[in-house]
Design a protein around this motif. Structure first.
Motif, mmCIF file in Angstrom:
data_model
loop_
_atom_site.group_PDB
_atom_site.id
_atom_site.type_symbol
_atom_site.label_atom_id
_atom_site.label_comp_id
_atom_site.label_asym_id
_atom_site.label_seq_id
_atom_site.Cartn_x
_atom_site.Cartn_y
_atom_site.Cartn_z
ATOM 1 N N GLY A 114 -72.739 -24.562 -42.269
ATOM 2 C CA GLY A 114 -71.444 -25.227 -42.246
ATOM 3 C C GLY A 114 -71.287 -26.157 -41.066
ATOM 4 O O GLY A 114 -72.230 -26.409 -40.312
ATOM 5 N N PRO A 115 -70.078 -26.688 -40.879
ATOM 6 C CA PRO A 115 -69.858 -27.701 -39.847
ATOM 7 C C PRO A 115 -69.795 -27.165 -38.421
ATOM 8 O O PRO A 115 -69.819 -27.926 -37.476
ATOM 9 C CB PRO A 115 -68.521 -28.323 -40.252
ATOM 10 C CG PRO A 115 -67.816 -27.233 -40.993
ATOM 11 C CD PRO A 115 -68.898 -26.441 -41.696
ATOM 12 N N GLY A 116 -69.710 -25.844 -38.245
ATOM 13 C CA GLY A 116 -69.589 -25.272 -36.912
ATOM 14 C C GLY A 116 -68.144 -24.925 -36.601
ATOM 15 O O GLY A 116 -67.228 -25.278 -37.335
ATOM 16 N N LEU A 117 -67.957 -24.216 -35.513
ATOM 17 C CA LEU A 117 -66.639 -23.728 -35.124
ATOM 18 C C LEU A 117 -66.099 -24.489 -33.919
ATOM 19 O O LEU A 117 -66.873 -24.959 -33.091
ATOM 20 C CB LEU A 117 -66.734 -22.239 -34.766
ATOM 21 C CG LEU A 117 -67.271 -21.312 -35.851
ATOM 22 C CD1 LEU A 117 -67.493 -19.922 -35.288
ATOM 23 C CD2 LEU A 117 -66.326 -21.286 -37.040
ATOM 24 N N PRO A 118 -64.782 -24.576 -33.803
ATOM 25 C CA PRO A 118 -64.216 -25.151 -32.576
ATOM 26 C C PRO A 118 -64.677 -24.331 -31.370
ATOM 27 O O PRO A 118 -64.987 -23.147 -31.490
ATOM 28 C CB PRO A 118 -62.707 -25.010 -32.790
ATOM 29 C CG PRO A 118 -62.529 -24.882 -34.264
ATOM 30 C CD PRO A 118 -63.753 -24.189 -34.778
ATOM 31 N N PHE A 119 -64.721 -24.983 -30.229
ATOM 32 C CA PHE A 119 -65.204 -24.297 -29.028
ATOM 33 C C PHE A 119 -64.283 -24.587 -27.857
ATOM 34 O O PHE A 119 -64.046 -25.754 -27.526
ATOM 35 C CB PHE A 119 -66.625 -24.757 -28.688
ATOM 36 C CG PHE A 119 -67.208 -24.083 -27.485
ATOM 37 C CD1 PHE A 119 -67.747 -22.815 -27.579
ATOM 38 C CD2 PHE A 119 -67.196 -24.712 -26.250
ATOM 39 C CE1 PHE A 119 -68.281 -22.182 -26.474
ATOM 40 C CE2 PHE A 119 -67.730 -24.100 -25.135
ATOM 41 C CZ PHE A 119 -68.266 -22.823 -25.240
ATOM 42 N N GLY A 120 -63.785 -23.550 -27.229
ATOM 43 C CA GLY A 120 -63.006 -23.673 -25.999
ATOM 44 C C GLY A 120 -61.760 -24.511 -26.096
ATOM 45 O O GLY A 120 -61.318 -25.079 -25.097
ATOM 46 N N GLY A 121 -61.215 -24.649 -27.296
ATOM 47 C CA GLY A 121 -60.012 -25.452 -27.459
ATOM 48 C C GLY A 121 -60.249 -26.959 -27.382
ATOM 49 O O GLY A 121 -59.305 -27.742 -27.366
ATOM 50 N N LEU A 122 -61.516 -27.366 -27.320
ATOM 51 C CA LEU A 122 -61.845 -28.795 -27.234
ATOM 52 C C LEU A 122 -61.812 -29.424 -28.625
ATOM 53 O O LEU A 122 -62.024 -28.738 -29.626
ATOM 54 C CB LEU A 122 -63.231 -28.977 -26.610
ATOM 55 C CG LEU A 122 -63.349 -28.500 -25.164
ATOM 56 C CD1 LEU A 122 -64.811 -28.465 -24.725
ATOM 57 C CD2 LEU A 122 -62.551 -29.398 -24.249
ATOM 58 N N PRO A 123 -61.585 -30.732 -28.724
ATOM 59 C CA PRO A 123 -61.576 -31.388 -30.039
ATOM 60 C C PRO A 123 -62.934 -31.239 -30.733
ATOM 61 O O PRO A 123 -63.983 -31.280 -30.087
ATOM 62 C CB PRO A 123 -61.309 -32.860 -29.708
ATOM 63 C CG PRO A 123 -60.898 -32.914 -28.282
ATOM 64 C CD PRO A 123 -61.344 -31.655 -27.627
#
Length: 191
Positions: A114-123
């Motif tokens: 899949g596309p991956g997960l958000p990280f650390g609240g970053l865009p």
């Protein structure tokens, strides 16, 4: 002729700066040449079927392999840097951005598909954790680093430990002796 010489001749840089540029050229040039070498095996079709004509694919493959070798040698550095920089900008524009790939894809604490997960609240356009890309590396960070290095070499030149500097010294002295080297050319002679 003065304007052309200012662009083509390496700038006079101190030994430590030239040593740093030599090391960076060797590392980045080797990486770029190895990045382009497999593409030269199928120079007109390495991108697969699509909107990019074969001759442009071959030009990009040559810019990567030939430009990488030129960076290693410090030969035709402005031309090599321009070719690599443009190739990387086009690669980001036609491959990474349309695929929705982030600038950086972290491989720690992520998912495999899949596309991956958000990280650390970053865009998510900036960074994603894990995931896979349908094509390519999954991020534009490497291409961006090559662009940054190309801009550095366009501005600073390859340094005194390069074939460009050797040629400038050899042919610059000859032109100066013949009176054909203008003020900019004499000032640019690498010591």
């Amino acid at each position: 002729m003065d304007r052309m010489l200012r662009v083509l001749l390496p700038r006079a840089l101190d030994r430590s700066t030239s040593t740093g540029l030599l090391f960076a050229r060797l590392v980045a040039g080797t990486a770029m040449a190895l990045h382009g070498a497999p593409k030269m095996m199928a120079a007109t079709s390495w991108m697969g079927p699509g909107p990019v004509p074969g001759w442009l694919q071959a030009l990009a493959a040559f810019a990567e392999l030939g430009g990488g070798i030129a960076w290693i040698l410090g030969l035709a550095t402005p031309l090599a840097s321009a070719g690599i920089g443009v190739t990387m900008i086009v690669g980001i524009a036609i491959a990474h951005v349309p695929a929705g790939e982030p600038f950086i894809r972290l491989t720690v604490q992520g998912v495999d598909a899949g596309p991956g997960l958000p990280f650390g609240g970053l865009p998510t356009w900036l960074v994603r954790a894990g995931g896979r890309s349908a094509m390519g590396s999954g991020s534009s960070e490497l291409a961006s680093l090559f662009i940054a290095f190309a801009v550095l070499l366009l501005g600073a030149g390859p340094g005194r430990f390069s074939l460009d500097a050797l040629l400038a010294r050899r042919f610059g002295r000859r032109l100066a002796a013949d009176g054909e080297l203008g003020h900019a050319g004499e000032a640019a002679l690498v010591r």
